[in-house]
Design a protein around this motif. Sequence first.
Motif, PDB file in Angstrom:
ATOM      1  N   GLY A   5      -5.477   2.972   0.284  1.00  0.00           N
ATOM      2  CA  GLY A   5      -5.355   1.928   1.291  1.00  0.00           C
ATOM      3  C   GLY A   5      -6.401   0.834   1.185  1.00  0.00           C
ATOM      4  N   LYS A   6      -7.482   1.092   0.438  1.00  0.00           N
ATOM      5  CA  LYS A   6      -8.530   0.078   0.271  1.00  0.00           C
ATOM      6  C   LYS A   6      -8.222  -0.900  -0.866  1.00  0.00           C
ATOM      7  N   LYS A   7      -7.113  -0.684  -1.538  1.00  0.00           N
ATOM      8  CA  LYS A   7      -6.704  -1.586  -2.625  1.00  0.00           C
ATOM      9  C   LYS A   7      -5.997  -2.812  -2.063  1.00  0.00           C
ATOM     10  N   LEU A   8      -6.009  -3.867  -2.843  1.00  0.00           N
ATOM     11  CA  LEU A   8      -5.290  -5.085  -2.465  1.00  0.00           C
ATOM     12  C   LEU A   8      -3.792  -4.885  -2.631  1.00  0.00           C
ATOM     13  N   ILE A   9      -3.019  -5.605  -1.832  1.00  0.00           N
ATOM     14  CA  ILE A   9      -1.566  -5.550  -1.945  1.00  0.00           C
ATOM     15  C   ILE A   9      -1.126  -5.979  -3.341  1.00  0.00           C
ATOM     16  N   LEU A  10      -1.816  -6.937  -3.920  1.00  0.00           N
ATOM     17  CA  LEU A  10      -1.459  -7.373  -5.276  1.00  0.00           C
ATOM     18  C   LEU A  10      -1.661  -6.259  -6.301  1.00  0.00           C
ATOM     19  N   GLU A  11      -2.648  -5.397  -6.072  1.00  0.00           N
ATOM     20  CA  GLU A  11      -2.851  -4.251  -6.962  1.00  0.00           C
ATOM     21  C   GLU A  11      -1.676  -3.282  -6.857  1.00  0.00           C
ATOM     22  N   ALA A  12      -1.171  -3.107  -5.653  1.00  0.00           N
ATOM     23  CA  ALA A  12       0.003  -2.240  -5.462  1.00  0.00           C
ATOM     24  C   ALA A  12       1.206  -2.839  -6.187  1.00  0.00           C
ATOM     25  N   PHE A  13       1.376  -4.138  -6.078  1.00  0.00           N
ATOM     26  CA  PHE A  13       2.484  -4.823  -6.743  1.00  0.00           C
ATOM     27  C   PHE A  13       2.407  -4.624  -8.258  1.00  0.00           C
ATOM     28  N   ILE A  14       1.241  -4.803  -8.817  1.00  0.00           N
ATOM     29  CA  ILE A  14       1.055  -4.621 -10.262  1.00  0.00           C
ATOM     30  C   ILE A  14       1.375  -3.182 -10.658  1.00  0.00           C
ATOM     31  N   CYS A  15       0.909  -2.224  -9.878  1.00  0.00           N
ATOM     32  CA  CYS A  15       1.176  -0.809 -10.165  1.00  0.00           C
ATOM     33  C   CYS A  15       2.672  -0.527 -10.142  1.00  0.00           C
ATOM     34  N   MET A  16       3.366  -1.043  -9.128  1.00  0.00           N
ATOM     35  CA  MET A  16       4.812  -0.808  -9.027  1.00  0.00           C
ATOM     36  C   MET A  16       5.548  -1.423 -10.208  1.00  0.00           C
ATOM     37  N   LYS A  17       5.147  -2.614 -10.613  1.00  0.00           N
ATOM     38  CA  LYS A  17       5.803  -3.263 -11.750  1.00  0.00           C
ATOM     39  C   LYS A  17       5.539  -2.490 -13.044  1.00  0.00           C
ATOM     40  N   GLU A  18       4.306  -2.049 -13.239  1.00  0.00           N
ATOM     41  CA  GLU A  18       3.970  -1.301 -14.453  1.00  0.00           C
ATOM     42  C   GLU A  18       4.714   0.044 -14.514  1.00  0.00           C
ATOM     43  N   LYS A  19       4.824   0.710 -13.389  1.00  0.00           N
ATOM     44  CA  LYS A  19       5.483   2.023 -13.342  1.00  0.00           C
ATOM     45  C   LYS A  19       6.996   1.914 -13.160  1.00  0.00           C
ATOM     46  N   LYS A  20       7.474   0.674 -12.924  1.00  0.00           N
ATOM     47  CA  LYS A  20       8.905   0.416 -12.706  1.00  0.00           C
ATOM     48  C   LYS A  20       9.442   1.239 -11.535  1.00  0.00           C
ATOM     49  N   ILE A  21       8.695   1.147 -10.417  1.00  0.00           N
ATOM     50  CA  ILE A  21       9.103   1.814  -9.186  1.00  0.00           C
ATOM     51  C   ILE A  21       9.199   0.784  -8.066  1.00  0.00           C
ATOM     52  N   ASP A  22       9.930   1.125  -7.018  1.00  0.00           N
ATOM     53  CA  ASP A  22      10.158   0.185  -5.924  1.00  0.00           C
ATOM     54  C   ASP A  22       9.205   0.350  -4.750  1.00  0.00           C
ATOM     55  N   GLY A  23       8.422   1.420  -4.721  1.00  0.00           N
ATOM     56  CA  GLY A  23       7.518   1.626  -3.601  1.00  0.00           C
ATOM     57  C   GLY A  23       6.436   2.633  -3.919  1.00  0.00           C
ATOM     58  N   LEU A  24       5.403   2.622  -3.070  1.00  0.00           N
ATOM     59  CA  LEU A  24       4.274   3.531  -3.247  1.00  0.00           C
ATOM     60  C   LEU A  24       3.813   4.079  -1.905  1.00  0.00           C
ATOM     61  N   PRO A  25       3.488   5.375  -1.844  1.00  0.00           N
ATOM     62  CA  PRO A  25       2.812   5.890  -0.657  1.00  0.00           C
ATOM     63  C   PRO A  25       1.377   5.357  -0.646  1.00  0.00           C
ATOM     64  N   VAL A  26       0.908   4.974   0.522  1.00  0.00           N
ATOM     65  CA  VAL A  26      -0.469   4.488   0.678  1.00  0.00           C
ATOM     66  C   VAL A  26      -1.263   5.617   1.319  1.00  0.00           C
ATOM     67  N   ILE A  27      -2.403   5.948   0.710  1.00  0.00           N
ATOM     68  CA  ILE A  27      -3.204   7.069   1.216  1.00  0.00           C
ATOM     69  C   ILE A  27      -4.554   6.594   1.739  1.00  0.00           C
ATOM     70  N   ASP A  28      -5.090   7.373   2.677  1.00  0.00           N
ATOM     71  CA  ASP A  28      -6.451   7.160   3.159  1.00  0.00           C
ATOM     72  C   ASP A  28      -7.384   7.741   2.110  1.00  0.00           C
ATOM     73  N   SER A  29      -8.363   6.961   1.679  1.00  0.00           N
ATOM     74  CA  SER A  29      -9.225   7.405   0.582  1.00  0.00           C
ATOM     75  C   SER A  29     -10.095   8.604   0.950  1.00  0.00           C
ATOM     76  N   GLU A  30     -10.431   8.748   2.216  1.00  0.00           N
ATOM     77  CA  GLU A  30     -11.301   9.860   2.611  1.00  0.00           C
ATOM     78  C   GLU A  30     -10.519  11.145   2.845  1.00  0.00           C
ATOM     79  N   SER A  31      -9.455  11.062   3.636  1.00  0.00           N
ATOM     80  CA  SER A  31      -8.702  12.276   3.966  1.00  0.00           C
ATOM     81  C   SER A  31      -7.650  12.618   2.914  1.00  0.00           C
ATOM     82  N   ARG A  32      -7.297  11.640   2.093  1.00  0.00           N
ATOM     83  CA  ARG A  32      -6.252  11.781   1.068  1.00  0.00           C
ATOM     84  C   ARG A  32      -4.877  12.011   1.694  1.00  0.00           C
ATOM     85  N   LYS A  33      -4.712  11.657   2.968  1.00  0.00           N
ATOM     86  CA  LYS A  33      -3.430  11.785   3.649  1.00  0.00           C
ATOM     87  C   LYS A  33      -2.659  10.478   3.559  1.00  0.00           C
TER      88      LYS A  33
END
Length: 75
Positions: A5-33
């Motif tokens: 969740g501490k990543k930029l939205i643009l980083e999520a977009f790049i990840c989705m494009k690279e992995k060829k997926i339409d969405g990503l779960p966003v996690i809390d970095s401390e709890s990993r939930k």
Amino acid sequence: VTIDGKKLILEAFICMKEKKIDGLPVIDSESRKIIGNISIRDVRHLLLKRELFAKPSTLYLFNFIISLNFVSHIA
């Protein structure tokens, strides 16, 4: 595949494009939930919002998820 969740939205977009997926779960970095998710469609919507996209360095996933939760509780 998840994204912190501490990543930029643009980083999520790049990840989705690279992995060829339409969405990503966003996690809390401390709890990993999972705190929410982001989709390519969400990113497209944000790109059309000039007032938000004018400052891409402030578009963090955590803030996006929190704003969605706030809106869903109002509706």
